[in-house]
Design a protein around this motif. Structure first.
Motif, PDB file in Angstrom:
ATOM      1  N   SER A 103       1.181  -1.119 -17.731  1.00  0.00           N
ATOM      2  CA  SER A 103       1.729   0.127 -17.200  1.00  0.00           C
ATOM      3  C   SER A 103       1.794   1.220 -18.263  1.00  0.00           C
ATOM      4  O   SER A 103       1.790   2.407 -17.936  1.00  0.00           O
ATOM      5  CB  SER A 103       3.131  -0.112 -16.625  1.00  0.00           C
ATOM      6  OG  SER A 103       4.009  -0.602 -17.628  1.00  0.00           O
ATOM      7  N   ASP A 104       1.873   0.830 -19.548  1.00  0.00           N
ATOM      8  CA  ASP A 104       1.997   1.807 -20.626  1.00  0.00           C
ATOM      9  C   ASP A 104       1.268   1.308 -21.871  1.00  0.00           C
ATOM     10  O   ASP A 104       1.124   0.100 -22.074  1.00  0.00           O
ATOM     11  CB  ASP A 104       3.470   2.052 -20.992  1.00  0.00           C
ATOM     12  CG  ASP A 104       4.298   2.540 -19.814  1.00  0.00           C
ATOM     13  OD1 ASP A 104       4.417   3.765 -19.659  1.00  0.00           O
ATOM     14  OD2 ASP A 104       4.810   1.701 -19.059  1.00  0.00           O
ATOM     15  N   HIS A 106       1.537   1.977 -26.084  1.00  0.00           N
ATOM     16  CA  HIS A 106       2.304   2.574 -27.174  1.00  0.00           C
ATOM     17  C   HIS A 106       1.481   2.492 -28.457  1.00  0.00           C
ATOM     18  O   HIS A 106       1.074   1.396 -28.864  1.00  0.00           O
ATOM     19  CB  HIS A 106       3.627   1.826 -27.377  1.00  0.00           C
ATOM     20  CG  HIS A 106       4.598   1.985 -26.244  1.00  0.00           C
ATOM     21  ND1 HIS A 106       5.831   2.573 -26.398  1.00  0.00           N
ATOM     22  CD2 HIS A 106       4.509   1.658 -24.937  1.00  0.00           C
ATOM     23  CE1 HIS A 106       6.467   2.579 -25.237  1.00  0.00           C
ATOM     24  NE2 HIS A 106       5.676   2.028 -24.326  1.00  0.00           N
ATOM     25  N   VAL A 156       2.454   7.715 -26.473  1.00  0.00           N
ATOM     26  CA  VAL A 156       2.651   6.798 -25.351  1.00  0.00           C
ATOM     27  C   VAL A 156       1.824   7.304 -24.177  1.00  0.00           C
ATOM     28  O   VAL A 156       1.888   8.480 -23.820  1.00  0.00           O
ATOM     29  CB  VAL A 156       4.132   6.696 -24.949  1.00  0.00           C
ATOM     30  CG1 VAL A 156       4.286   5.808 -23.714  1.00  0.00           C
ATOM     31  CG2 VAL A 156       4.965   6.146 -26.091  1.00  0.00           C
ATOM     32  N   ARG A 214       1.153   6.624 -20.212  1.00  0.00           N
ATOM     33  CA  ARG A 214       1.526   5.963 -18.960  1.00  0.00           C
ATOM     34  C   ARG A 214       0.281   5.880 -18.080  1.00  0.00           C
ATOM     35  O   ARG A 214      -0.383   6.889 -17.848  1.00  0.00           O
ATOM     36  CB  ARG A 214       2.637   6.764 -18.272  1.00  0.00           C
ATOM     37  CG  ARG A 214       2.947   6.384 -16.819  1.00  0.00           C
ATOM     38  CD  ARG A 214       3.512   4.993 -16.677  1.00  0.00           C
ATOM     39  NE  ARG A 214       4.740   4.797 -17.395  1.00  0.00           N
ATOM     40  CZ  ARG A 214       5.963   5.066 -16.890  1.00  0.00           C
ATOM     41  NH1 ARG A 214       6.081   5.564 -15.671  1.00  0.00           N
ATOM     42  NH2 ARG A 214       7.039   4.824 -17.602  1.00  0.00           N
TER      43      ARG A 214
END
Length: 573
Positions: A208-209, A211, A292, A294
């Motif tokens: 989902s993400d 980093h 980040v 998304r």
């Protein structure tokens, strides 16, 4: 008469193999001759052409050269010093660093005469190399597992797939009004391939993400998979500015501005029918810019309400509220709990040719044709409240507000809900009853809350147990009762636990929603009008048979969809 072995001046290892009966003198002579033709050593030829059982070869070679034998199949991949692994070197020399002790790097090799590979690894790492003998077939099997999780050098050297170059990537703004960048900053091919590889891996793993985080001496890439962050790469620290610049170029951000946060968007066209959007956020930290991304998959809003995990009665309450011409539906929960997908699933149901639907978001996460979507921009005065005022002048039927953050937005949204419009929005609260008191604390009059809000959905996302490996968990009866199960259901109750297999992620695969769907009844309206608190509202909802998040989570445990441990992680008593 001299034997064939002596004629070709076989090495000590060849004599030992002949004496052990593992190879004939003729085979040894032939191997020596062909090894010379290929300009490789005798041992390399035997290993390369699998002329002897790998286990037998390792045993004999260990005695001959005094090198310890190691069963690499028992190696814990977590202890591999990946910062010293370079895929090109590893594959070229068939040598894999497996652990480091002090200034010594222990390297697994199948060929004890592989001094060239050891020397090159020593030169590249600056460490003394010590060979450890392993079986050829087992070494090959461990390569892919070790290199898949390798460091950035592995990725940087290995990204030669044409697919990585042919991906169509564009920013949200492709009209040429972004910052100017030099060709050198854009056309850094290894960096381009590395970033594309990270994005593709995250999509394929259904993360989902993403980093990307710089620190003083390390630089790491993590992905959020089923709600849990996992580290996938550690690029060299000195690549931090170049990777950050590449992502900022892709999302049309100012690469010269590193002092303030920036927000952007990337579209990755995977095929003619499928595109993935990334919402990009940069933030300056002590040692560089943390980025980040998304991952926004438009198809997630079109899965249908049945795929979200609502119980039948909860689904009917949501559909009943969506069918009404006016009123307010609020979805609440922490960041990453699936609020946007729940809202867009509702919008997808409402998105028909006879309805005018407008949304104000910060930013719009899912592109939905047929819906008029607006990105708020406070810098130019386009706030949530300003967008709502504009919507009300454009003959709306349905309005969606990304988040109610202030009293002005709340008042306009409630006024719209009271004047013939269906309004959907989100708030950040822990559960449904707290949402009502939150509105009151913002300054919304109690009678407006009671007359406009008709349904509140609180939600969490729990990891779904893998159907291939989940097992029944042996939990004591007393513990089950303490967790909230009833005495009369324990005899038939089966609680499953996560195990883990090659088709899942530590026993889990995907996620399932846990919901508290609370319609606002007349009795709840009276409590609101009388200035009641969230505890009173929670008690009233339980009296009316509305399960809270905890009880809804236990229902998912009963159904075998998730584990009790996971429900405890995402819900609170």
């Amino acid at each position: 008469m001299a034997s064939p072995a002596s004629k070709v001046n076989v090495s000590g290892l060849a004599n030992r193999l002949i004496n052990e009966g593992l190879i004939s003198e003729g085979e040894a002579a032939s191997a020596h001759e062909k090894a010379n033709e290929e300009h490789i050593s005798f041992t390399t030829y035997l290993v390369k052409h699998s002329l002897i059982n790998p286990s037998d070869f390792a045993r004999v070679a260990s005695v001959e050269f005094g090198i310890p034998v190691f069963d690499i199949s028992a190696l814990d991949l977590e202890v591999i010093p990946r910062q010293y692994i370079k895929e090109k070197l590893v594959r070229q020399h068939n040598a894999l660093p497996i652990f480091k002790r002090g200034n010594r790097l222990y390297v697994a090799v199948a060929d004890p005469m592989n001094t060239v590979g050891l020397d090159e690894i020593k030169f590249n790492t600056g460490l003394h190399t010590e060979p450890v003998l392993v079986e050829e077939d087992k070494l090959k099997k461990i390569f892919d597992a070790a290199l898949d999780d390798g460091e950035s050098d592995v990725n940087m050297d290995g990204l030669m797939d044409e697919d990585l170059d042919n991906i169509d990537i564009s920013s949200e703004d492709d009209e040429g009004n972004g910052p100017d960048v030099s060709a050198a900053e854009i056309d850094d091919t290894p960096i381009v391939r590395f970033v594309n590889k990270v994005l593709l891996d995250a999509i394929n793993k259904k993360a989902s993400d993403i980093h990307i985080e710089p620190y003083e001496k390390t630089y790491r890439v993590r992905i959020r998979l089923d709600g849990i962050l996992q580290e996938i790469a550690n690029p060299p620290v000195n690549l931090s500015p170049r990777i950050a610049a590449r992502i900022k170029v892709m999302s049309r951000l100012d690469i010269t501005e590193r002092r303030i946060p920036q927000d952007g968007r990337i579209k990755m066209q995977l095929s003619k029918k499928r595109a993935i959007d990334f919402r990009v956020s940069t933030c300056p930290t002590l040692f560089g810019e943390k980025i980040v991304l998304r991952i926004l998959d438009p198809s997630s809003a079109k899965m249908g309400i049945d795929a979200l995990g609502y119980e039948d009665d909860q689904k009917q309450l949501y559909l009943k509220a969506l069918a009404k011409p006016d009123g307010m539906i609020l979805v609440t929960g922490p960041t990453g709990s699936g609020k946007t997908v729940s809202l867009y699933t509702g919008l997808n149901i409402l998105n028909t040719v006879d309805r005018n639907i407008s949304t104000a978001e910060d930013p719009a996460e899912i592109n939905m044709p047929g819906v008029n979507q607006v990105n708020v921009n406070p810098k130019v005065g386009l706030t949530f409240s300003a967008a709502l005022r504009a919507f009300l002048r454009q003959d709306p039927d349905v309005i969606m507000v990304g988040e109610i953050r202030d009293i002005e937005t709340a008042e306009i949204a409630i006024k719209a809900a009271q004047t013939g419009h269906l309004v959907l929005s989100t708030l950040h609260t822990n559960d449904a009853p707290q949402t009502l008191t939150r509105l009151a604390n913002m300054g919304v009059p109690a009678y407006n809350i009671a007359s406009s809000v008709m349904l509140i959905i609180a939600q969490r996302l729990a990891r779904r147990l893998c159907e291939h490996c989940k097992m029944v968990d042996d939990i004591p009866k007393e513990t089950l009762l303490e967790e909230g199960f009833k005495e009369n259901e324990l005899a038939a109750l089966k609680v499953f636990k996560a195990v883990g297999c090659d088709q899942c992620n530590n026993g889990y695969r995907g996620r399932v929603g846990i919901y508290q769907v609370m319609p606002i009844s007349e009795d709840m309206g009276l409590i609101i009008m009388e200035g009641g608190n969230s505890m009173q509202l929670a008690d009233q909802s339980l009296k009316e048979g509305i399960p809270d998040l905890r009880l809804s989570g236990l229902e998912k445990v009963r159904a075998g969809l998730t584990s009790l441990e996971e429900v405890n992680r995402v819900t609170k008593d």
